[in-house]
Design an enzyme around this catalytic site. Structure first.
Site, mmCIF file in Angstrom:
data_model
loop_
_atom_site.group_PDB
_atom_site.id
_atom_site.type_symbol
_atom_site.label_atom_id
_atom_site.label_comp_id
_atom_site.label_asym_id
_atom_site.label_seq_id
_atom_site.Cartn_x
_atom_site.Cartn_y
_atom_site.Cartn_z
ATOM 1 N N ASP A 107 0.863 -1.188 0.000
ATOM 2 C CA ASP A 107 0.000 0.000 0.000
ATOM 3 C C ASP A 107 0.896 1.233 0.000
ATOM 4 O OD1 ASP A 107 -3.252 0.588 1.054
ATOM 5 O OD2 ASP A 107 -1.792 2.226 0.827
ATOM 6 N N ASP A 156 -6.782 -3.984 -4.668
ATOM 7 C CA ASP A 156 -7.769 -3.414 -3.751
ATOM 8 C C ASP A 156 -7.420 -1.941 -3.576
ATOM 9 O OD1 ASP A 156 -8.509 -3.852 -0.177
ATOM 10 O OD2 ASP A 156 -9.566 -2.770 -1.792
ATOM 11 N N THR A 158 -7.926 2.416 -4.316
ATOM 12 C CA THR A 158 -8.929 3.466 -4.368
ATOM 13 C C THR A 158 -9.358 3.653 -5.825
ATOM 14 O OG1 THR A 158 -6.967 4.888 -4.315
ATOM 15 C CG2 THR A 158 -8.300 4.808 -2.325
ATOM 16 N N GLU A 159 -10.247 4.606 -6.018
ATOM 17 C CA GLU A 159 -10.759 4.872 -7.377
ATOM 18 C C GLU A 159 -9.637 5.373 -8.280
ATOM 19 O OE1 GLU A 159 -13.080 3.443 -5.579
ATOM 20 O OE2 GLU A 159 -14.368 4.143 -7.176
ATOM 21 N N PRO A 163 -3.501 8.748 -6.185
ATOM 22 C CA PRO A 163 -2.399 7.775 -6.255
ATOM 23 C C PRO A 163 -2.744 6.504 -7.033
ATOM 24 C CG PRO A 163 -3.310 7.845 -4.031
ATOM 25 C CD PRO A 163 -3.951 8.952 -4.793
#
Ligand code: SAM
Length: 277
Positions: A107, A156, A158-159, A163
């Protein structure tokens, strides 16, 4: 945020409101605005750049459907990668598969991991598991450096803004194919057919150019835009619709079942039309 209605603007013309009891943490990280709140309906919730990421009450739907569909489709997944997923929910579900020897999470924002551990302990519960390798870094760069390494990759993120913008590109999917072993499978969350039909169309078409088996499946996630959430699966060899019953070992879930594994691929007409099939 304390004792007020949090508004999530889902389109220019449509928002939802969430009753917030109190703010738990707010911080502009190096990548996004991180907000953690205790809400009346959904328990503790994580928001990034004003968008709902996950809630204690409905998180199990998304995390089970991202993890178990590919992990039951692959006959022997040992090495798994999660791109994004800093709240830990997908990792928690992966750990329910004893044959997985290693799950790597990459991440870009360590603050998401830090505050998910603190305020979403039931979601982040397996991030310290010895089979888990948590890395803070750009998933795009991690994929670019990987070759013939993973059995399953789950995106998994973000939209496709901020980033995560390049995590929805054809180049990224080509990189995923390279990072996978010759019989690898990948799944990415691909948003919703009500507000982002063009994104789904594009993702399906891009993945179809790279993977011989490309399928779309859905789940009901009440706190995500429109509630009808889509997942794109690309597979080099194994078809999620051809998994024999014996493969489905016992597993503790609240949404995923072996019947739903296949039923989730049955699409409403207006969604099926987005797949070009
Ligand atoms: N389930 C949520 C959804 O479908 O929108 C996603 C939740 S998870 C918290 C999203 C994660 O993607 C965030 O923690 C964010 O930091 C991470 N992310 C965004 N861009 C990334 C990138 N380029 N590399 C790795 N992680 C990224």
């Amino acid at each position: 945020m304390a004792g007020f209605w949090f508004t999530e603007k889902q389109t220019e013309n449509f928002s939802i409101k969430i009753k917030v009891n109190r703010t738990l943490h707010t911080e502009q990280t190096d990548f996004q605005l991180l907000e953690m709140a205790e809400t009346a309906e959904w328990g503790n919730m994580l928001f990034l750049d004003g968008m709902v990421m996950t809630s204690e009450k409905d998180e199990f739907v998304y995390h089970e459907m991202v993890a178990h569909v590919p992990l039951f489709t692959h006959p022997n997944p040992k090495n798994v990668l999660v791109v994004g997923g800093g709240d830990g929910g997908v990792i928690r579900e992966i750990m329910k598969h004893p044959q997985v020897m290693k799950a790597t999470l990459v991440d870009i924002d360590g603050k998401v991991i830090e505050y998910s551990k603190k305020y979403l302990p039931t979601i982040a519960s397996e991030l310290e598991n010895p089979r888990v390798d948590v890395q803070v870094g750009d998933g795009f760069m991690h994929i670019a450096k990987a070759e013939n390494e993973y059995d399953v990759i789950m995106v998994d993120s973000t939209e496709p803004v901020g980033p995560a913008v390049n995590l929805f590109s054809k180049g990224f999917y080509a990189g995923i194919s390279k990072a996978l072993k010759e019989d690898g499978i990948f799944v990415a969350q691909s948003d919703n057919p009500w507000f982002t039909p063009d994104l789904i169309k594009q993702v399906q078409s891009d993945v179809k150019e790279i993977f011989p088996i490309t399928r779309l499946y859905t789940a009901n996630i009440p706190t995500y835009p429109s509630g009808l959430w889509c997942f794109t699966l690309g597979s080099k060899k194994y078809d999620p619709l051809e998994v024999e019953d014996a493969r489905f070992h016992e597993i503790d879930t609240k949404y995923y079942t072996k019947e739903l594994h296949k039923a989730a691929f049955v699409l409403p007409k207006f969604v099926k039309d987005l797949t070009g099939e």
